[in-house]
Design an enzyme around this catalytic site. Structure first.
Site, PDB file in Angstrom:
ATOM      1  NE  ARG A 296     -38.387 -55.920 -83.535  1.00 37.93           N
ATOM      2  CZ  ARG A 296     -38.618 -57.004 -82.538  1.00 37.93           C
ATOM      3  NH1 ARG A 296     -39.686 -56.601 -81.725  1.00 37.93           N
ATOM      4  NH2 ARG A 296     -37.756 -57.878 -82.510  1.00 37.93           N
ATOM      5  CB  SER A 297     -36.295 -47.367 -81.462  1.00 35.06           C
ATOM      6  OG  SER A 297     -35.172 -46.821 -82.635  1.00 35.06           O
TER       7      SER A 297
ATOM      8  CG  ASP B  10     -36.560 -54.090 -79.263  1.00 34.11           C
ATOM      9  OD1 ASP B  10     -35.512 -53.648 -79.182  1.00 34.11           O
ATOM     10  OD2 ASP B  10     -37.510 -53.840 -78.881  1.00 34.11           O
TER      11      ASP B  10
ATOM     12  CB  ALA C 226     -25.215 -47.374 -79.527  1.00 33.98           C
TER      13      ALA C 226
ATOM     14  CB  CYS D 187     -31.473 -38.728 -91.225  1.00 34.65           C
ATOM     15  SG  CYS D 187     -32.302 -37.592 -91.898  1.00 34.65           S
TER      16      CYS D 187
END
Length: 385
Positions: free
Chosen positions: A238-239, A261, A334, A203
């Site tokens: 880069r999660s 990252d 964030a 999402c």
């Protein structure tokens, strides 16, 4: 475009983007035979998780979704452990005909779905809150959720499709753990071919893509699947929930993406290397993105980027404004603002939050999964696995 002009660049709010999908969802709900239900699993005592649950409840009820919050573990009893009972609650939701979706990994809304609440790093959006136990077990919990009920799109089957640029699937394939063994149908336009439906996308990354479509970063004159051609984009984070799937989505749509990252920078692209014979001979892209190591510094990447997306879960982290390319677009994902106050001195457009768009993507995934489930139930008996 709803924006306020302070400094050189525009501050774009997410409201006008979300409103387009809000109208789409309302239209779909008006034709629904029953009121959608979202069941949220609150498994932690953390204040942010409680706040997310209340925020989602408000959004769902405004649109006509039913929201039921189920408290377990420390959320129900301070003498219990954080996250205690999460797996059992997911399995219960998988087996319940009253539940149309489950979200683990980000607190999410679903058409009669479950959402598991955990402390989440990013912003206030309907999501399950990770981490609960740590990366490995949280990843395991994501896979416990039935793909027929995974509104967040974090199940392996959806990630496999995303990373392999497979945009459509057969509804009945969601009942199998086997990856596709036949070539995917060709991508012609934005509509699934007969017998197929759209694969579910995560999402938050999808919400970012929708924001880029709205701001015309995507060129609608180009063929579907290549509309980000010619754009260079840096994604900071880069999660597996946001950064990596976003980089893959953008690269599969034709962009050159720098994925930054904490310890490295990688390049995601469908383009062949410029310094190889492959580039001189090839007249088309790879069918899906490839990942290459990148020797550029973050400053160099930002100086080349038409778009910068940052999702770093740290109040102290800031993207240096002087490193940005003049006229770029900056999007903050964030909870804490990753861009300095003077970002619009360089950026032509800045979005400080995309939470409302993310919620709309959650609810849209919910509606789609419910329809996929209904399509599966109406399949001829011989096509059932």
């Amino acid at each position: 475009m709803s924006a306020s002009n302070v400094g050189k660049g525009l501050l774009l709010k997410s409201d006008p983007i979300a409103s387009v999908f809000r109208d789409e969802i309302k239209a779909a709900l008006s034709e629904s035979p029953r009121r959608p239900r979202l069941v949220g699993i609150l498994a932690t005592s953390g204040a942010p998780s409680k706040m997310y649950a209340e925020f989602t409840k408000k959004q769902c009820e405004e649109l006509g979704f039913e929201f039921v919050l189920k408290k377990i573990g420390a959320a129900a009893d301070p003498t219990l452990s954080e996250g205690e009972g999460v797996e059992e609650a997911i399995i219960e939701a998988n087996n319940s005909d009253d539940v149309d979706g489950i979200m683990v990994g980000t607190y999410i809304c679903v058409y009669r779905m479950y959402c598991v609440y955990r402390p989440l790093d990013f912003e206030i959006i309907p999501k399950v809150y990770y981490p609960i136990f740590g990366v490995q077990q949280d990843h395991y919990l994501q896979q416990v959720v039935s793909p027929l009920k995974d509104v967040e799109g974090l199940h392996f089957k959806f990630h496999y499709n995303l990373y392999h640029n497979i945009r459509y699937l057969k509804p009945e394939s969601l009942l199998s753990s086997i990856t596709p063994n036949e070539p995917p149908p060709p991508v012609v336009d934005d509509k699934a071919p007969p017998g197929y439906v759209k694969s579910i996308l995560p999402c938050t990354p999808l919400a970012i893509v929708k924001c880029l479509e709205y701001t015309r970063v995507y060129n609608t004159l180009l063929p579907y699947g290549d509309r980000a051609y010619g754009k260079t984009i840096t994604v900071i984070n880069r999660s597996e929930v946001v950064g990596r799937p976003l980089a893959a989505l953008l690269a599969n749509d034709g962009a050159r993406v720098y994925s930054a990252d904490i310890d490295s920078i990688q390049e995601y692209t469908k383009r062949p290397p410029r310094d190889s014979s492959e580039f001189e001979q090839a007249s088309r892209y790879h069918p899906k993105h490839v990942v290459r190591p990148c020797s550029r510094s973050l400053e160099e990447c930002l100086g080349l980027s038409d778009v910068v997306v940052s999702a770093v879960p740290s109040a102290s982290y800031k993207v240096k404004t002087e490193w940005l390319k003049d006229g770029c677009i900056c999007i903050n994902v964030a909870a804490d603002k990753n861009f300095d106050k003077d970002v619009r001195e360089k950026a032509s457009l800045y979005m400080s939050t995309i939470g409302k768009v993310t919620i709309m993507m959650l609810l849209r995934n919910l509606l789609r999964l419910r329809s996929y489930r209904d399509e599966r139930l109406t399949l001829p008996a011989e096509s059932e696995p």
